[in-house]
Scaffold this active site. Structure first.
Site, PDB file in Angstrom:
ATOM      1  N   SER A 111      38.545  63.395 -31.702  1.00 47.01           N
ATOM      2  CA  SER A 111      38.318  64.824 -31.883  1.00 47.01           C
ATOM      3  C   SER A 111      39.271  65.402 -32.930  1.00 47.01           C
ATOM      4  CB  SER A 111      38.492  65.499 -30.521  1.00 47.01           C
ATOM      5  OG  SER A 111      37.804  66.692 -30.508  1.00 47.01           O
ATOM      6  N   HIS A 164      31.542  64.107 -25.331  1.00 46.16           N
ATOM      7  CA  HIS A 164      32.711  64.100 -26.209  1.00 46.16           C
ATOM      8  C   HIS A 164      33.887  63.469 -25.463  1.00 46.16           C
ATOM      9  CE1 HIS A 164      35.032  65.862 -29.494  1.00 46.16           C
ATOM     10  NE2 HIS A 164      35.893  66.362 -28.620  1.00 46.16           N
TER      11      HIS A 164
HETATM   12  C1  GTR Z   1      37.119  71.832 -30.256  1.00 49.13           C
HETATM   13  C2  GTR Z   1      37.028  71.941 -31.746  1.00 49.13           C
HETATM   14  C3  GTR Z   1      36.617  70.617 -32.317  1.00 49.13           C
HETATM   15  C4  GTR Z   1      37.360  69.448 -31.732  1.00 49.13           C
HETATM   16  C5  GTR Z   1      37.745  69.630 -30.292  1.00 49.13           C
HETATM   17  C6  GTR Z   1      38.869  68.751 -29.757  1.00 49.13           C
HETATM   18  O1  GTR Z   1      37.390  73.027 -29.648  1.00 49.13           O
HETATM   19  O2  GTR Z   1      36.087  72.926 -32.038  1.00 49.13           O
HETATM   20  O3  GTR Z   1      36.712  70.660 -33.733  1.00 49.13           O
HETATM   21  O4  GTR Z   1      38.449  69.121 -32.500  1.00 49.13           O
HETATM   22  O5  GTR Z   1      38.141  70.917 -30.002  1.00 49.13           O
HETATM   23  O6  GTR Z   1      39.821  68.429 -30.451  1.00 49.13           O
HETATM   24  O7  GTR Z   1      38.787  68.427 -28.581  1.00 49.13           O
END
Ligand code: GTR
Length: 447
Positions: free
Chosen positions: A273, A414
């Protein structure tokens, strides 16, 4: 960091000319952000040719890429997005072994904690957690995976001997008093790091909390490593937090270079991420990383910005104004005006191995845009390798594709899971376990 093979004046003229043919359009005023998930509503876009950064004659040789293409691309992404960072290992760089246990992970690993600092012990101290596979280090140096974690090393395993993270962790209090929370998080990311799986394959694993390098909230760059090198707020072309994390990854690689059991020429950098954005940028800027892995890095990472699907440039810059530099804000709702896109970030990793992983339920990160970045970076890889990726269609979930450039789409959310690690370890076995030279004489160890 070497940025210029072309002069500043020539670079400015080329950039101005490029922007003139892709004029800034009036942005929409996004009061409440509603992400688009409809492929049919993606704006028409043209991706810059990675072999002609800022226009000019198309690059056809590795020598020309290294002389002209790579420096111009690196400079573009540095100045317009991630920001300039300090060059190399600082004079006051120090690594101190703090503790060691020899019975970690069911007796299979030696586990150490090192304290890494950058200004003779002043400023941030990064606690590096290192697992070494006991069997393999007897006969040889071992390859390693290096990545930052979100909430402290104690999340990696439930062993109470791992030192609790001090200071800010994601979701914690900004005053840094997060001990109680850190204690509760012991072992919470064990599956995400899959330490035993990694050790079983003969790799070392090194990790540190990203907040030790730069806490992940916007305080005008007063905390973290920024004040050690930058007086006041950074200039619009200077580093934000993603760059600080990438710089920190390079310093942790410096630390690994000093650890006798590690083969620092065979280190893969990995991140999930926001930390996947950092691992890509670390891999792009520091050619010592032999393999670069982006796990669900999305917008500002592997996903193409010009598709403006899921998270967009404007949205990410507003939610996380500290991640990228000041210049990047001019592209909020103006993706068409971007003089580059994220496939060019991938192209900076050539000829080294790169792996992008996405997840089916992670539409916010635009899995398709992540896949397309690999496709569109492939021409640069092709200067060095035959069929480096070799796929034009997104594979079915669960299937790993590609040779020097790897990709899989995991069924699910995710996250980083043991399934992802199984793919990375197979790819790591190919690219980190045998002697592969970098540069124009790179050889593909596959038959
Ligand atoms: C979210 C962000 C993403 C991603 C994520 C993370 O809120 O919008 O770009 O990086 O966090 O790091 O878990």
């Amino acid at each position: 960091m070497k940025l210029c093979a072309i002069s500043t004046a020539a670079f400015r003229v080329a950039l101005a000319t490029f922007l003139a043919v892709a004029p800034l359009s009036e942005g929409q005023n996004h009061k409440k952000f509603v992400p688009n998930y409809d492929e049919g509503k993606i704006p028409a876009y043209t991706l810059p040719d990675p072999l002609a950064p800022l226009g000019g004659a198309r690059i056809e040789t590795t020598a020309d890429w290294e002389e002209r293409g790579r420096p111009a691309t690196l400079r573009l992404l540095t100045e317009q997005m991630y920001g300039k960072m300090p060059v190399g290992k600082p004079d006051g760089f120090k690594v101190v072994l703090d503790q060691e246990v020899t019975d970690a992970l069911h007796g299979k690993a030696i586990r150490r904690e090192y304290l890494v600092s950058f200004a003779d012990g002043q400023g941030p101290v990064v606690r590096l957690l290192l697992y070494l596979p006991k069997k393999e280090i007897v006969n040889s140096k071992v390859p390693a995976f290096l990545g930052l974690n979100f909430r402290g090393n104690q999340c990696v395993e439930s062993d109470p001997r791992i030192t609790l993270n001090e200071g800010y962790v994601l979701g914690g209090k900004k005053d840094g008093d997060n001990k109680a929370m850190a204690e509760k998080l012991r072992g919470s990311a064990a599956a995400r790091w899959s330490a035993e799986l990694i050790i079983d394959q003969g790799f070392a694993l090194a990790t540190a909390c990203c907040g030790n390098i730069d806490p992940d909230f916007h305080d005008g760059f007063k905390n973290g490593v920024h004040p050690l090198f930058t007086k006041g707020a950074p200039n619009p072309d200077e580093w934000g937090t993603v760059s600080a994390w990438a710089w920190g990854l390079s310093r942790l690689l410096d630390a690994l270079e000093g650890i006798v059991e590690i083969d620092a020429e065979r280190v893969g950098v990995i991140g999930h991420s926001r930390l996947g954005k950092a691992s890509l940028w670390a891999g792009a800027t520091d050619e010592r990383f032999r393999l670069v892995i982006s796990n669900n890095s999305g917008c500002g990472g592997a996903a193409l910005s010009k598709r403006a699907i899921g998270e967009t440039v404007g949205r990410i810059n507003r939610s996380f104004p500290h991640w990228f530099n000041g210049n990047f804000k001019q592209y909020n709702e103006k993706e068409a005006a971007l003089p580059f896109d994220q496939h060019q970030l991938i192209s900076l990793i050539a000829p080294r191995a790169v792996y992008v992983a996405s997840a089916t339920k992670d539409q916010w990160a635009d899995p398709k845009g992540e896949f397309l970045s690999l496709i569109h970076a492939e021409p640069v890889y092709r200067l060095y390798h035959d069929a480096p990726f070799g796929f034009t269609e997104e594979p079915k979930p669960g299937r790993r594709v590609g040779r020097v450039m790897g990709f899989h789409l995991r069924e699910g959310k995710h996250n980083v899971t043991p399934e992802d690690w199984n793919h990375y370890l197979k790819f790591g076995n190919r690219w980190l376990k045998r002697a592969v030279k970098s540069g124009s004489d790179a050889v593909d160890p596959e038959p």
